[in-house]
Design a protein around this motif. Structure first.
Motif, PDB file in Angstrom:
ATOM      1  N   PHE A  85      -5.696   2.259  -2.209  1.00  0.00           N
ATOM      2  CA  PHE A  85      -4.556   1.992  -1.914  1.00  0.00           C
ATOM      3  C   PHE A  85      -3.719   2.885  -1.599  1.00  0.00           C
ATOM      4  CE2 PHE A  85      -0.051   2.020  -3.762  1.00  0.00           C
ATOM      5  CZ  PHE A  85       0.547   1.487  -2.869  1.00  0.00           C
ATOM      6  N   ARG A 243      -0.033  -5.476   3.507  1.00  0.00           N
ATOM      7  CA  ARG A 243      -0.917  -7.366   3.098  1.00  0.00           C
ATOM      8  C   ARG A 243      -2.189  -6.791   3.398  1.00  0.00           C
ATOM      9  NH1 ARG A 243       4.649 -10.259   3.203  1.00  0.00           N
ATOM     10  NH2 ARG A 243       5.448  -9.589   1.212  1.00  0.00           N
ATOM     11  N   ILE A 246      -4.077  -4.235   0.799  1.00  0.00           N
ATOM     12  CA  ILE A 246      -3.868  -4.953  -0.829  1.00  0.00           C
ATOM     13  C   ILE A 246      -6.295  -5.943  -0.577  1.00  0.00           C
ATOM     14  CG2 ILE A 246      -3.014  -5.868  -2.507  1.00  0.00           C
ATOM     15  CD1 ILE A 246      -1.866  -2.919  -0.842  1.00  0.00           C
ATOM     16  N   GLN A 249      -7.886  -4.422  -0.556  1.00  0.00           N
ATOM     17  CA  GLN A 249      -8.105  -3.793  -2.052  1.00  0.00           C
ATOM     18  C   GLN A 249      -9.280  -4.294  -2.903  1.00  0.00           C
ATOM     19  OE1 GLN A 249      -4.820  -2.566  -3.987  1.00  0.00           O
ATOM     20  NE2 GLN A 249      -5.822  -1.021  -4.572  1.00  0.00           N
ATOM     21  N   ALA A 250      -8.652  -5.642  -2.298  1.00  0.00           N
ATOM     22  CA  ALA A 250      -8.959  -6.482  -3.332  1.00  0.00           C
ATOM     23  C   ALA A 250     -10.551  -6.832  -3.523  1.00  0.00           C
ATOM     24  CB  ALA A 250      -7.888  -7.903  -3.834  1.00  0.00           C
ATOM     25  N   LYS A 320      -3.612 -11.008   1.030  1.00  0.00           N
ATOM     26  CA  LYS A 320      -3.751 -10.753  -0.094  1.00  0.00           C
ATOM     27  C   LYS A 320      -3.518 -12.000  -1.762  1.00  0.00           C
ATOM     28  CE  LYS A 320      -0.609  -8.626  -2.113  1.00  0.00           C
ATOM     29  NZ  LYS A 320       0.323  -9.070  -3.198  1.00  0.00           N
ATOM     30  N   SER A 324      -5.618 -11.320  -4.205  1.00  0.00           N
ATOM     31  CA  SER A 324      -5.884 -11.205  -5.331  1.00  0.00           C
ATOM     32  C   SER A 324      -6.562 -11.635  -6.835  1.00  0.00           C
ATOM     33  CB  SER A 324      -4.236  -9.886  -4.776  1.00  0.00           C
ATOM     34  OG  SER A 324      -3.979 -11.248  -5.032  1.00  0.00           O
ATOM     35  N   THR A 359      -3.061  -5.761  -7.427  1.00  0.00           N
ATOM     36  CA  THR A 359      -3.150  -6.553  -5.876  1.00  0.00           C
ATOM     37  C   THR A 359      -2.411  -7.723  -6.472  1.00  0.00           C
ATOM     38  OG1 THR A 359      -4.683  -7.365  -6.787  1.00  0.00           O
ATOM     39  CG2 THR A 359      -5.117  -4.994  -6.062  1.00  0.00           C
TER      40      THR A 359
END
Lengths: 379, 255
Positions: A85, A243, A246, A249-250, A320, A324, A359
């Protein structure tokens, strides 16, 4: 249609995996436990040109595409969601906004050190009374000679305590509504800007989050990013990029949850056989693998659209939202698979579950994403 | 300033290997990687070039898909590549690989000072290509080096043998195979990978080189190793020893 990464993207993703195995995995649990910003890892990331992947070489970056950056964030988050992140917001929002809207002088002064990883960027928008409702912000910037004077309180600023270069959003003309907010580049140490309370968070603990307090903070006019009144539009562009990060990241979190689940389910024996052979567990893993693929393709597609120069706002929100919510869902399942062991400190799935929750919240809650998506679909 | 040639191989990444239902190996979803041992060979060549100057040329044999491996290898700091590519160049015998590399080195690489190979490949691990290549080129070979240096036309190498460290010298040009402990290979940065595609690569087709001779090895089957654990106790009496030997025969340990 081509579902393959390029050779370069694949190699860079693999190299990032190797980097994570060497430098991030060994400390991920410790930096979570101690809420520590791993400066030593960021030093290594800078040395490997990981802190400015999609920034052109002339501005200190690597000159690769956005998808390559997204792949790197995914791999980082697979090992440590916080580290992934921090890179995402540094590159995707702080650096990208200066790249897209900064003038040549601002790029030379502020973007080059960000892209080289010498400085860390932060995005300062949220206020105590203005989360999803950005218009409720109260921070102001008043022109006084050659300076804007910023006053107000910001909160939940990621990289607040550790940042060097802050993009601060404030009203220059509140009466102008959506066209009344402006963005300013404020370097660390500018008198009048201080990091306030640090937040102790449930997850994402090694990412440093704080209030940012502005009291008669004088910022040179030259640090106005883009045009006066364009702040909100720029913030939205930043969110499109952020986004997607993110989402990556998820995706990394789901990948890690899947790996942990597969490993444990094959090892753990109950009722005379590995629990992977119990259909209840096998189906959880099937769903995890399926949603992982879907989330990854949504995310890569959003990044690909960005690289093609096409609008990707809706797709970034979709990626996103989906990634998430699936990360939250499947990390809960990953803890369930590991039972009591998964609930204890030291189990990676326990950290993944805590990290997944954010997230669904930051850079626009799931509800805000649904507003963006439905707004696009129903237009 | 030395011209160093490094041999490398693009091999199956063993982490993707799965056991097929019949006891064989499932290659259907494998990915490939630069052989781990060759990373040390490349790193050592780049380390020497950083210290002494010169150039490093990588050389590999493989199917056209191994082009990604060439890029990977070049991202680790080498200056140029020679890629001997043909769809037929899969599962080559060490003798065939050596024949191809020796011809390419003689006719297409130009004068060199040192050839560095990993101790073996990550897939076959026959440890043949290095020593055979030295023989084919008529140069000295130093195998299993843990430390090397070049000075005044001489290679000095430490070799790890059983229980002792041997220090040897050899006149250049020479060939050395290196052990993993010789260095820690770098992880290429983003720019290294992006730049790799811009480095010169000379691709040689089958027709550019002479015949290699037929394979000398025949692969009958590839089987996944199965670990079985069994515990049976035996005594020391004659009858028990006979029973022990019989048990080993029964399990196929003794023929």
């Amino acid at each position: 249609m081509d579902f393959k990464l390029t050779e370069e993207q694949e190699l860079i993703k693999k190299n990032m995996r190797e980097f994570c195995e060497k430098y991030v995995d060994p400390i991920a649990a410790e930096i979570d436990e101690n809420s520590r910003h791993p400066a030593e890892v960021f030093q290594k990331l800078a040395e490997g040109d990981w802190m400015g992947i999609p920034i052109p070489a002339q501005y200190g970056g690597s000159g690769a595409d956005y998808l390559t950056h997204i792949c790197a964030v995914e791999e980082l988050a697979r090992s440590c969601a916080s580290t992934g992140f921090t890179v995402s917001i540094h590159v995707g929002i702080a650096s990208m906004l200066i790249l897209l809207f900064g003038n040549e002088e601002q790029k030379k002064t502020f973007l080059v050190p960000l892209a080289k990883g010498e400085k860390l960027g932060a995005f300062v928008l949220t206020e105590p009374g203005a989360g999803t409702d950005v218009m409720a912000a109260t921070t102001t910037a008043v022109l006084d000679g050659d300076h804007y004077v910023i006053n107000g309180t910001k909160t939940f600023t990621s990289n607040g305590p550790t940042g060097d270069t802050y993009l601060v959003f404030a009203w220059t003309d509140k009466a102008a509504g959506r066209k009344g907010m402006s963005a300013f580049i404020v370097p660390r140490g500018t008198p009048g800007m201080t990091a306030g309370n640090h937040f102790a968070k449930m997850g994402l603990r090694s990412s440093q989050t704080s209030e940012m307090l502005f009291k008669d903070c004088r910022v040179p006019k030259a640090n106005l990013l883009g045009k006066e009144g364009n702040g909100l539009a720029m913030a939205m562009t930043g969110f499109d990029h952020g986004r997607t990060g993110i989402a990556a990241q998820a995706v990394g979190i789901i990948q890690a949850a899947l790996e942990e689940s597969v490993r444990y389910a094959k090892e753990r024996v109950q009722f005379g056989q590995p629990i992977a052979r119990h259909q209840a567990i096998a189906w959880m893993i099937a769903d995890m693998a399926t949603d992982l693929n879907a989330a990854r393709f949504l995310t890569y597609h959003a990044a690909w659209l960005k690289d093609q120069g096409q609008p990707f706002s809706k797709e970034a929100s979709m990626a996103k939202l989906f990634a998430s919510e699936k990360a939250m869902h499947h990390t809960i399942k990953a803890v369930q698979i590991q039972g009591g062991y998964g609930y204890c400190k030291g189990a990676k799935v326990e950290r993944l579950m805590r990290d997944a929750k954010i997230t669904e919240i930051y850079e626009g809650t799931s509800e805000a994403q649904r507003m963006v998506i439905s707004g696009n679909v129903l237009r | 300033m030395p011209h160093i040639v490094v041999c490398f191989k693009w091999v199956i990444d063993e982490t993707y290997l799965r056991r097929a239902p019949g006891g064989g190996l499932d290659f259907s979803s494998v990915d490939y990687k630069l052989s781990d041992y060759d990373r040390n060979a490349i790193e050592e060549a780049v380390r020497i070039r950083t210290a002494l100057g010169g150039t490093v040329t990588g050389i590999t044999v493989g199917p056209p898909e191994a082009a990604k491996g060439v890029k990977d290898a070049l991202s680790r700091g080498m200056d140029a590549g020679v890629f001997i590519a043909d769809p037929a160049f899969v599962d080559l015998d060490p003798s065939q690989t050596v024949s191809l590399i020796a011809q390419a080195v003689r006719n297409h690489v130009g004068p060199f000072d040192l050839i560095i190979c990993g101790e073996g490949s990550g897939d076959l691990y026959a440890q043949q290509v290095g020593p055979r290549l030295a023989e084919a080129l008529g140069i000295d070979c130093v195998a299993f080096a843990t430390q090397i240096s070049l000075e005044g036309g001489t290679l000095t190498a430490q070799r790890r043998l059983e229980g002792v460290i041997e220090v040897v010298t050899a006149p250049l040009p020479a060939l050395v195979t290196v052990l993993p402990e010789i260095n820690t290979p770098r992880i290429p940065g983003v720019k290294d990978t992006l730049m790799a595609g811009k480095k010169p690569v000379r691709t040689l087709a089958k027709g550019d080189l002479g015949a290699t001779g037929g394979p000398r090895l025949q692969t009958l089957a590839v089987r996944a190793a199965a670990m079985e654990r069994a515990c049976e106790k035996f005594g020391v009496e004659e009858a028990e020893v006979i029973r022990f030997v019989d048990a080993l025969k029964k399990r196929g340990v003794l023929a």
